[in-house]
Design a protein around this motif. Sequence first.
Motif, PDB file in Angstrom:
ATOM      1  N   ASN A  41      -7.761 -15.830 -16.510  1.00 35.35           N
ATOM      2  CA  ASN A  41      -6.771 -16.238 -17.520  1.00 35.35           C
ATOM      3  C   ASN A  41      -5.814 -15.134 -17.951  1.00 35.35           C
ATOM      4  OD1 ASN A  41      -7.764 -18.908 -17.640  1.00 35.35           O
ATOM      5  ND2 ASN A  41      -9.384 -18.236 -19.039  1.00 35.35           N
ATOM      6  N   GLU A  42      -5.854 -14.005 -17.247  1.00 34.61           N
ATOM      7  CA  GLU A  42      -4.901 -12.937 -17.586  1.00 34.61           C
ATOM      8  C   GLU A  42      -3.819 -12.883 -16.533  1.00 34.61           C
ATOM      9  OE1 GLU A  42      -5.855  -9.105 -19.641  1.00 34.61           O
ATOM     10  OE2 GLU A  42      -7.777  -9.520 -18.673  1.00 34.61           O
ATOM     11  N   GLU A  43      -2.586 -12.742 -16.973  1.00 32.68           N
ATOM     12  CA  GLU A  43      -1.453 -12.779 -16.051  1.00 32.68           C
ATOM     13  C   GLU A  43      -1.336 -11.461 -15.283  1.00 32.68           C
ATOM     14  OE1 GLU A  43       2.224 -13.909 -17.878  1.00 32.68           O
ATOM     15  OE2 GLU A  43       3.338 -13.672 -15.996  1.00 32.68           O
ATOM     16  N   VAL A  44      -1.344 -11.562 -13.960  1.00 30.85           N
ATOM     17  CA  VAL A  44      -1.233 -10.387 -13.098  1.00 30.85           C
ATOM     18  C   VAL A  44       0.250 -10.150 -12.777  1.00 30.85           C
ATOM     19  CG1 VAL A  44      -1.772  -9.487 -10.800  1.00 30.85           C
ATOM     20  CG2 VAL A  44      -3.507 -10.745 -12.086  1.00 30.85           C
ATOM     21  N   VAL A  45       0.700  -8.923 -12.984  1.00 29.52           N
ATOM     22  CA  VAL A  45       2.084  -8.578 -12.666  1.00 29.52           C
ATOM     23  C   VAL A  45       2.206  -8.228 -11.188  1.00 29.52           C
ATOM     24  CG1 VAL A  45       3.972  -6.978 -13.169  1.00 29.52           C
ATOM     25  CG2 VAL A  45       2.448  -7.737 -15.011  1.00 29.52           C
ATOM     26  N   ALA A  46       1.231  -7.460 -10.683  1.00 30.00           N
ATOM     27  CA  ALA A  46       1.238  -7.044  -9.276  1.00 30.00           C
ATOM     28  C   ALA A  46      -0.144  -6.520  -8.912  1.00 30.00           C
ATOM     29  CB  ALA A  46       2.282  -5.946  -9.056  1.00 30.00           C
ATOM     30  N   LEU A  47      -0.382  -6.449  -7.604  1.00 36.34           N
ATOM     31  CA  LEU A  47      -1.572  -5.763  -7.106  1.00 36.34           C
ATOM     32  C   LEU A  47      -1.087  -4.555  -6.331  1.00 36.34           C
ATOM     33  CD1 LEU A  47      -3.759  -8.670  -5.658  1.00 36.34           C
ATOM     34  CD2 LEU A  47      -3.923  -7.595  -7.907  1.00 36.34           C
ATOM     35  N   GLU A  48      -1.836  -3.456  -6.453  1.00 33.08           N
ATOM     36  CA  GLU A  48      -1.480  -2.279  -5.671  1.00 33.08           C
ATOM     37  C   GLU A  48      -2.650  -1.920  -4.766  1.00 33.08           C
ATOM     38  OE1 GLU A  48       0.583   0.728  -7.827  1.00 33.08           O
ATOM     39  OE2 GLU A  48      -0.008   2.237  -6.343  1.00 33.08           O
ATOM     40  N   PHE A  49      -2.363  -1.818  -3.466  1.00 34.71           N
ATOM     41  CA  PHE A  49      -3.405  -1.536  -2.491  1.00 34.71           C
ATOM     42  C   PHE A  49      -3.257  -0.131  -1.945  1.00 34.71           C
ATOM     43  CE2 PHE A  49      -3.017  -6.090  -2.520  1.00 34.71           C
ATOM     44  CZ  PHE A  49      -4.315  -6.544  -2.364  1.00 34.71           C
ATOM     45  N   GLU A  50      -4.394   0.554  -1.793  1.00 33.50           N
ATOM     46  CA  GLU A  50      -4.380   1.821  -1.074  1.00 33.50           C
ATOM     47  C   GLU A  50      -5.548   1.841  -0.091  1.00 33.50           C
ATOM     48  OE1 GLU A  50      -4.983   4.839  -4.276  1.00 33.50           O
ATOM     49  OE2 GLU A  50      -6.709   5.354  -3.045  1.00 33.50           O
ATOM     50  N   THR A  51      -5.469   2.718   0.890  1.00 30.90           N
ATOM     51  CA  THR A  51      -6.491   2.734   1.932  1.00 30.90           C
ATOM     52  C   THR A  51      -6.768   4.148   2.427  1.00 30.90           C
ATOM     53  OG1 THR A  51      -7.111   1.774   4.078  1.00 30.90           O
ATOM     54  CG2 THR A  51      -4.831   2.453   3.843  1.00 30.90           C
ATOM     55  N   TYR A  52      -7.944   4.285   3.023  1.00 32.84           N
ATOM     56  CA  TYR A  52      -8.280   5.480   3.814  1.00 32.84           C
ATOM     57  C   TYR A  52      -8.040   5.019   5.253  1.00 32.84           C
ATOM     58  CZ  TYR A  52     -11.490   9.133   5.669  1.00 32.84           C
ATOM     59  OH  TYR A  52     -12.061  10.177   6.339  1.00 32.84           O
ATOM     60  N   LYS A  53      -6.801   5.259   5.714  1.00 33.43           N
ATOM     61  CA  LYS A  53      -6.307   4.528   6.878  1.00 33.43           C
ATOM     62  C   LYS A  53      -7.111   4.747   8.164  1.00 33.43           C
ATOM     63  CE  LYS A  53      -1.990   3.258   9.128  1.00 33.43           C
ATOM     64  NZ  LYS A  53      -0.519   3.459   9.169  1.00 33.43           N
ATOM     65  N   THR A  54      -7.433   6.003   8.485  1.00 30.86           N
ATOM     66  CA  THR A  54      -8.143   6.230   9.756  1.00 30.86           C
ATOM     67  C   THR A  54      -9.479   5.482   9.758  1.00 30.86           C
ATOM     68  OG1 THR A  54      -8.973   8.292   8.824  1.00 30.86           O
ATOM     69  CG2 THR A  54      -7.176   8.468  10.384  1.00 30.86           C
ATOM     70  N   MET A  55     -10.160   5.525   8.622  1.00 27.36           N
ATOM     71  CA  MET A  55     -11.455   4.845   8.555  1.00 27.36           C
ATOM     72  C   MET A  55     -11.281   3.328   8.507  1.00 27.36           C
ATOM     73  SD  MET A  55     -14.533   5.415   5.860  1.00 27.36           S
ATOM     74  CE  MET A  55     -15.989   4.371   5.903  1.00 27.36           C
ATOM     75  N   ALA A  56     -10.279   2.854   7.779  1.00 25.07           N
ATOM     76  CA  ALA A  56     -10.050   1.405   7.676  1.00 25.07           C
ATOM     77  C   ALA A  56      -9.783   0.806   9.058  1.00 25.07           C
ATOM     78  CB  ALA A  56      -8.888   1.125   6.727  1.00 25.07           C
ATOM     79  N   LEU A  57      -8.957   1.476   9.851  1.00 27.41           N
ATOM     80  CA  LEU A  57      -8.652   0.963  11.195  1.00 27.41           C
ATOM     81  C   LEU A  57      -9.913   0.938  12.064  1.00 27.41           C
ATOM     82  CD1 LEU A  57      -5.195   2.692  11.766  1.00 27.41           C
ATOM     83  CD2 LEU A  57      -5.594   0.253  11.382  1.00 27.41           C
ATOM     84  N   LYS A  58     -10.736   1.985  11.945  1.00 25.77           N
ATOM     85  CA  LYS A  58     -11.996   2.021  12.710  1.00 25.77           C
ATOM     86  C   LYS A  58     -12.912   0.871  12.317  1.00 25.77           C
ATOM     87  CE  LYS A  58     -13.245   6.886  13.505  1.00 25.77           C
ATOM     88  NZ  LYS A  58     -14.310   7.854  13.199  1.00 25.77           N
ATOM     89  N   GLU A  59     -13.044   0.648  10.999  1.00 22.18           N
ATOM     90  CA  GLU A  59     -13.928  -0.425  10.522  1.00 22.18           C
ATOM     91  C   GLU A  59     -13.392  -1.798  10.947  1.00 22.18           C
ATOM     92  OE1 GLU A  59     -16.980  -0.225   8.921  1.00 22.18           O
ATOM     93  OE2 GLU A  59     -16.851   1.917   9.325  1.00 22.18           O
ATOM     94  N   MET A  60     -12.070  -1.967  10.893  1.00 19.87           N
ATOM     95  CA  MET A  60     -11.486  -3.251  11.324  1.00 19.87           C
ATOM     96  C   MET A  60     -11.712  -3.468  12.823  1.00 19.87           C
ATOM     97  SD  MET A  60      -8.118  -2.921   8.891  1.00 19.87           S
ATOM     98  CE  MET A  60      -7.062  -4.260   9.384  1.00 19.87           C
ATOM     99  N   GLU A  61     -11.602  -2.411  13.615  1.00 21.71           N
ATOM    100  CA  GLU A  61     -11.891  -2.511  15.062  1.00 21.71           C
ATOM    101  C   GLU A  61     -13.322  -2.988  15.301  1.00 21.71           C
ATOM    102  OE1 GLU A  61     -10.236  -1.818  17.979  1.00 21.71           O
ATOM    103  OE2 GLU A  61      -8.382  -0.911  17.235  1.00 21.71           O
ATOM    104  N   LYS A  62     -14.261  -2.413  14.526  1.00 24.72           N
ATOM    105  CA  LYS A  62     -15.670  -2.793  14.701  1.00 24.72           C
ATOM    106  C   LYS A  62     -15.869  -4.277  14.395  1.00 24.72           C
ATOM    107  CE  LYS A  62     -17.582   1.561  13.029  1.00 24.72           C
ATOM    108  NZ  LYS A  62     -18.238   2.171  11.872  1.00 24.72           N
ATOM    109  N   ILE A  63     -15.236  -4.740  13.303  1.00 23.70           N
ATOM    110  CA  ILE A  63     -15.377  -6.146  12.909  1.00 23.70           C
ATOM    111  C   ILE A  63     -14.790  -7.050  13.997  1.00 23.70           C
ATOM    112  CG2 ILE A  63     -14.657  -7.875  11.208  1.00 23.70           C
ATOM    113  CD1 ILE A  63     -14.522  -5.498   9.154  1.00 23.70           C
TER     114      ILE A  63
END
Lengths: 138, 79
Positions: A41-63
């Motif tokens: 019930n709270e109005e969201v203005v925006a979401l901000e995403f950040e990543t640990y890119k080298t690890m994120a890409l590796k984990e996505m590859e595994k999935i």
Amino acid sequence: MKKVIEIVDEIDTAKVYAELSDANSGGICVFVGAVREFTNNEEVVALEFETYKTMALKEMEKIADTAMQKWSLNKVVMRHAVGEKGVEEPVVVVGASSAHRDACFEACRYLIDTLKETVPIWKKEKFKNKTVWVSAHP
Amino acid sequence: MNVLFFGITKDIVGGSEISISDVAKPLNVAELKKRLIDSYPEFSKLNSLAVAVNSEYADDSVILTGNEEIAIIPPVSGG
């Protein structure tokens, strides 16, 4: 290419059909995650995403590799956005194509559920008068 | 030993990377976590606290010499 794994600034949802289309695939299933206007019930203005890119890409590859093997998929797409995203903007696209629909439906669910569990990406909810790191605290 | 921080842990330590010099090396992942929680008590309030070594999740027994890329992984929330 059989697999597309990317972290990008902007997601173009129109690209995914061509990326998953395949002569051997009778079924293509895609999930798009987008910014919702209200959280508890709270109005969201925006979401901000950040990543640990080298690890994120590796984990996505595994999935993606696990899913391709388990459901005999022909093609897989996993793409996540970073930076600030407003209401209705897409933030994640995952999809799979396979000979028959059951495999790509199940695989698509696995791709997004596992991404949310293991891939090092963090989301901050920006409300009118505060910001909150999602899931950080009990 | 340099350690990378992301998400809420970056806010807690006030930067994306810090150098920890006052530890006896080698130490394991559990000891590093304890050292961080001692220095930044806010860490103990998080839902989880994982450590990645060379961009792979590492369990508590993994030994760190300081030559690895070490990252602190607070609860993830992609999607």
